[in-house]
Write a protein that holds these residues in place. Structure first.
Motif, short mmCIF file in Angstrom:
data_model
loop_
_atom_site.label_atom_id
_atom_site.label_comp_id
_atom_site.label_asym_id
_atom_site.label_seq_id
_atom_site.Cartn_x
_atom_site.Cartn_y
_atom_site.Cartn_z
N PRO B 387 -60.54 8.27 -1.74
CA PRO B 387 -59.74 8.59 -3.00
C PRO B 387 -60.23 7.73 -4.34
CG PRO B 387 -58.46 7.88 -1.01
CD PRO B 387 -59.74 7.76 -0.61
N GLY B 388 -60.93 6.56 -3.94
CA GLY B 388 -60.96 5.91 -5.06
C GLY B 388 -62.16 6.49 -5.96
N GLU B 389 -63.08 7.28 -5.39
CA GLU B 389 -64.25 7.77 -5.97
C GLU B 389 -64.44 9.30 -6.25
OE1 GLU B 389 -67.77 6.07 -4.50
OE2 GLU B 389 -66.62 4.14 -3.87
N MET B 390 -64.37 9.56 -7.80
CA MET B 390 -64.29 10.98 -7.99
C MET B 390 -65.38 11.67 -7.46
SD MET B 390 -62.90 12.28 -11.64
CE MET B 390 -64.50 11.96 -12.51
N GLU B 391 -65.34 12.95 -7.18
CA GLU B 391 -66.50 13.68 -6.54
C GLU B 391 -66.60 14.84 -7.49
OE1 GLU B 391 -68.19 13.29 -4.02
OE2 GLU B 391 -66.96 11.60 -2.99
N SER B 392 -67.90 15.40 -7.52
CA SER B 392 -68.11 16.58 -8.39
C SER B 392 -69.04 17.38 -7.86
CB SER B 392 -68.57 16.28 -9.75
OG SER B 392 -69.73 15.73 -9.62
N ILE B 393 -68.74 18.96 -7.95
CA ILE B 393 -69.59 19.99 -7.38
C ILE B 393 -69.81 20.97 -8.44
CG2 ILE B 393 -68.87 19.82 -4.95
CD1 ILE B 393 -67.09 22.23 -5.45
N MET B 394 -70.91 21.91 -8.54
CA MET B 394 -71.28 22.64 -9.51
C MET B 394 -71.35 23.85 -9.09
SD MET B 394 -73.60 24.18 -11.85
CE MET B 394 -75.41 23.70 -11.65
N LEU B 395 -70.54 24.90 -9.38
CA LEU B 395 -70.48 26.24 -9.01
C LEU B 395 -71.26 26.77 -9.93
CD1 LEU B 395 -66.59 26.79 -7.99
CD2 LEU B 395 -68.74 26.23 -6.54
N LYS B 396 -72.15 27.74 -9.51
CA LYS B 396 -73.36 28.75 -10.41
C LYS B 396 -72.39 29.86 -10.98
CE LYS B 396 -77.45 27.23 -9.79
NZ LYS B 396 -78.20 26.78 -11.09
N GLY B 397 -72.52 30.37 -12.26
CA GLY B 397 -72.19 31.48 -12.88
C GLY B 397 -72.26 32.61 -11.85
N ASP B 398 -73.12 32.83 -11.38
CA ASP B 398 -73.26 34.18 -10.50
C ASP B 398 -72.22 34.04 -9.43
OD1 ASP B 398 -75.43 32.29 -10.22
OD2 ASP B 398 -76.41 33.42 -8.83
N ILE B 399 -71.94 32.94 -8.75
CA ILE B 399 -70.98 32.93 -7.66
C ILE B 399 -69.50 33.24 -8.38
CG2 ILE B 399 -69.95 31.48 -5.97
CD1 ILE B 399 -72.53 29.98 -5.71
N LEU B 400 -69.40 32.54 -9.42
CA LEU B 400 -68.15 32.90 -9.86
C LEU B 400 -67.76 34.28 -10.36
CD1 LEU B 400 -67.81 29.43 -11.91
CD2 LEU B 400 -66.46 29.99 -9.96
N THR B 401 -68.96 35.08 -10.85
CA THR B 401 -68.76 36.48 -11.19
C THR B 401 -68.29 37.25 -9.89
OG1 THR B 401 -71.04 36.14 -12.19
CG2 THR B 401 -69.96 38.39 -12.53
N GLU B 402 -68.47 36.89 -8.91
CA GLU B 402 -68.13 37.68 -7.65
C GLU B 402 -66.56 37.43 -7.06
OE1 GLU B 402 -71.08 38.81 -5.28
OE2 GLU B 402 -71.55 39.27 -7.27
N VAL B 403 -66.05 36.10 -7.80
CA VAL B 403 -64.63 35.76 -7.46
C VAL B 403 -63.68 37.07 -7.74
CG1 VAL B 403 -62.72 34.49 -7.77
CG2 VAL B 403 -64.89 33.63 -7.46
N ASP B 404 -63.12 37.68 -6.69
CA ASP B 404 -62.30 38.73 -6.82
C ASP B 404 -60.71 38.73 -6.77
OD1 ASP B 404 -64.24 40.48 -4.41
OD2 ASP B 404 -62.52 39.23 -4.19
N SER B 405 -60.34 37.36 -6.14
CA SER B 405 -58.98 37.25 -5.99
C SER B 405 -58.31 36.54 -7.14
CB SER B 405 -58.76 36.27 -4.65
OG SER B 405 -59.14 34.95 -4.92
N GLY B 406 -59.09 36.04 -8.29
CA GLY B 406 -58.69 35.58 -9.22
C GLY B 406 -58.38 34.13 -9.04
N GLU B 407 -58.86 33.62 -7.78
CA GLU B 407 -58.27 32.21 -7.38
C GLU B 407 -59.18 31.62 -6.42
OE1 GLU B 407 -54.20 32.14 -6.41
OE2 GLU B 407 -54.62 30.92 -4.57
N ILE B 408 -59.70 30.60 -6.72
CA ILE B 408 -60.34 29.72 -5.76
C ILE B 408 -59.91 28.70 -5.22
CG2 ILE B 408 -62.52 30.70 -6.48
CD1 ILE B 408 -63.18 28.26 -8.04
N THR B 409 -60.05 27.76 -4.00
CA THR B 409 -59.63 26.82 -3.57
C THR B 409 -60.79 25.90 -3.05
OG1 THR B 409 -57.94 28.27 -2.41
CG2 THR B 409 -57.87 26.21 -1.70
N VAL B 410 -60.53 24.55 -3.53
CA VAL B 410 -61.46 23.56 -3.19
C VAL B 410 -60.78 22.81 -2.02
CG1 VAL B 410 -62.77 21.57 -4.01
CG2 VAL B 410 -61.90 23.35 -5.60
N GLY B 411 -61.57 22.33 -0.99
CA GLY B 411 -60.90 21.99 0.11
C GLY B 411 -62.01 21.19 1.04
N LEU B 412 -61.61 20.46 2.09
CA LEU B 412 -62.51 19.84 2.85
C LEU B 412 -62.23 20.30 4.52
CD1 LEU B 412 -61.82 16.08 2.11
CD2 LEU B 412 -63.66 17.46 1.35
#
Ligand SMILES: Cc1cc2nc3c(=O)[nH]c(=O)nc-3n(C[C@H](O)[C@H](O)[C@H](O)COP(=O)(O)OP(=O)(O)OC[C@H]3O[C@@H](n4cnc5c(N)ncnc54)[C@H](O)[C@@H]3O)c2cc1C
Lengths: 116, 416
Positions: B387-412
């Motif tokens: 919890p003490g350390e912020m994480e980051s990930i990069m999502l490519k534009g072409d992945i995001l274009t494909e999203v069709d539910s209008g919602e993404i979930t970030v999880g572990l």
């Protein structure tokens, strides 16, 4: 001998294992960069730290200062004493050297901010 | 009414970086409003080193890091007003502020960037039983006393909370001759960076007591001691473990809360978990043309990340002022609970997008996954997240274009 340590060079905090004998490094594992390697070698044989503190100016104001490179860990408190028994000029600017070669080392005390 | 293209509230690292980025993106009519008597924000009192490794590949102290941005602001001749407190903003982007020279005045802005930072949670003291003597400070207040005013708050110290400011103050007080007897942390792990535990506590043999809290405060006028005790997994005190420690000072380092009074009063939507605004990838809030960045948006551990986020907001505000594009998408970014929050909370334009998030507990050997409905669109292995350390990930534009539910979930997910 082996020493396990946490690298303090950057916030990643790698767990590094150093194997050494006397003043000779045998192996370093777990580091993810060159600076980590150098840190681990120093840490096993002769640990060093950057000291940051404040120094009073002649008129009694406060000036933030640091050692311009890490100093031997065992000298930290003597270094603090040197800082706390010295006075900086009131017109000191950021980057100015205030004490050069503190405690006979090659480390200088430099100003890190404006006088406040 | 006076008009200004871009008004920035707060002259800390976030406000200054945002101003420089907006200027470099073509907006020249900028005004920074800062309530303090100098630029730099909280960095002025953070005299220790460890700032700027990412941004400048150098290890700077707080004042040095701030000075670099201040020099840039001055070089570009970006106007700023000091000793000026913003009292109110509204959805028409009118900014009302006060200072002793101009009294109360209002500026009509085309865009606003919120960069007011955060303040310390005083929570720790409120639910401890016992007396209320002097000698109890938040760690940040003690930092200001020692580093900016040259006063030592006390000689023998107990610190409650192992966040970075508490750890840094344990070392600082030790260097100045105080005896730090213990750092108590309610959780079974420290919220501070590993490097700070090493160089601020272990270097000086200061004990870090995990799953431990201050149960009682003693002393009439001045603090005389505290009773500490271990807690069980429900964070309830285990009476048999009570231990008395003599001390004249108790420092509280119990976390930071974004300073969002102006934001809330303006009717901007707030994320209940970050306590900051709900923003898109440009850091634009729910009110068009009002942006937020830095600790006012979510609490950062690294000022380098603050500067980077502020650049995003600065560029976003410049784009809004100069050539407003239509929003091309509407994707909600949700989290699964193991990931506690994620910024940005919305994606309104498709392109490579970096998500910043924090997890809710320490997890080992996991996979960070992003899902569009049931479909996995991104995954990355991770040895350890905390919890003490912020994480980051990069999502490519072409992945995001494909999203069709209008919602993404970030999880572990646990690795098998
Ligand atoms: C006490 C404390 C100690 C910290 N110590 C560390 C540390 O040791 N190491 C570390 O990496 N991080 C530390 N942080 C985190 C640090 O805040 C961030 O790294 C970074 O400084 C945040 O930048 P910012 O510009 O978002 O906020 P800040 O630096 O807080 O700047 C916000 C500015 O906005 C101004 N402001 C607020 N409201 C108004 C208003 N209404 N009108 C006008 N001006 C306003 C404030 O005066 C301030 O100058 C600390 C935070 C706190 C609170």
């Amino acid at each position: 001998m082996t020493k396990e340590l946490t690298c303090i060079i950057c916030p990643k905090g790698c767990r590094i294992k150093v194997e050494y004998e006397g003043n000779n490094i045998i192996s370093v594992t777990g580091n993810s960069c060159k600076r980590g390697y150098a840190y681990a070698c120093d840490e096993a044989i002769d640990p060093k730290r950057t000291v940051t503190s404040t120094m009073r100016t002649v008129s009694g104001k406060l000036l933030p200062v640091k050692t311009d490179k890490p100093i031997q860990k065992k000298l930290i408190f003597e270094c603090m004493k040197a800082i706390n028994t010295s006075k900086a000029d009131d017109d000191t600017k950021i980057g100015d050297i205030i004490l050069s070669g503190v405690l006979g080392t090659d480390v200088n005390i430099v100003a890190t901010g404006p006088v406040r | 009414m006076k008009t200004t293209d871009l008004v920035i509230i707060g002259g800390g690292p976030a406000g200054m970086s945002a101003a420089v980025a907006a200027y470099e993106s073509g907006v020249k009519d900028i005004l920074i409003l800062e309530r303090d008597s100098s630029l730099g924000g909280i960095l002025q009192q953070c005299i220790h080193n460890g700032f700027g490794l990412h941004k400048f590949s150098e290890e700077l102290t707080g004042p040095e890091y701030a000075a670099r941005y201040e020099a840039r602001v001055k070089e570009l001749k970006i106007p700023y007003k000091l000793n000026t407190m913003v009292l109110e903003i509204n959805q028409n982007k009118e900014v009302t502020a006060i200072n002793s020279e101009e009294g109360i005045f209002t500026i009509q802005a085309k865009a606003i960037i919120l960069a007011m930072g955060c303040r310390e949670r005083p929570k720790g003291a409120l639910n401890i039983s016992g007396t209320r003597p002097s000698g109890i400070f938040t760690a940040g207040t003690a930092q200001k006393f020692v580093n900016m005013m040259g006063y030592m708050p006390g000689k023998s110290v107990v610190i409650l909370g192992s966040g970075d400011i508490g750890l840094i103050m344990a070392r600082r007080m030790t260097l100045e001759g105080a005896k730090v007897k213990a750092v108590c942390e309610l959780m079974p792990y420290s919220g501070g960076l590993e490097r700070n535990i090493e160089q601020c506590l272990r270097d000086f043999d200061i004990p870090l007591k995990l799953s431990c809290t201050v149960a009682e405060i003693h002393g009439k006028d001045r603090l005389e001691g505290v009773t500490i005790a271990n807690v069980d997994k429900n964070r309830c005190i285990i009476p048999e473990t009570k231990e008395y420690i003599e001390c004249d000072t108790l420092l509280l380092s119990c976390g930071l809360i974004p300073e969002n009074e102006l934001t809330k009063a303006c009717g901007i939507n707030i994320d209940r978990i970050t306590n900051g605004a709900d923003v898109d990838q440009n850091r634009e809030t729910s009110v068009e043309g009002i942006f937020a960045c830095g600790n006012v948006l979510h609490v950062h551990d690294l000022v380098d990340n603050v500067s980077e986020e502020a650049e995003t907001a600065g560029k976003g505000a410049a784009e809004y002022i100069l050539n407003r594009k239509n929003k091309s998408a509407s994707i909600r970014v949700k989290t699964d609970g193991k990931v506690r929050y994620c910024v940005p909370q919305r994606i309104t334009d498709i392109g490579d997008t970096t998500l910043f998030f924090r997890v809710s507990d320490i997890y080992k050997d996991v996979k960070i996954i992003v899902k569009d409905g049931e479909k996995e669109i991104f995954s990355r292995k991770k040895q350890k997240v905390a919890p003490g350390e912020m994480e980051s990930i990069m999502l490519k534009g072409d992945i995001l274009t494909e999203v069709d539910s209008g919602e993404i979930t970030v999880g572990l997910e646990k690795l098998q």
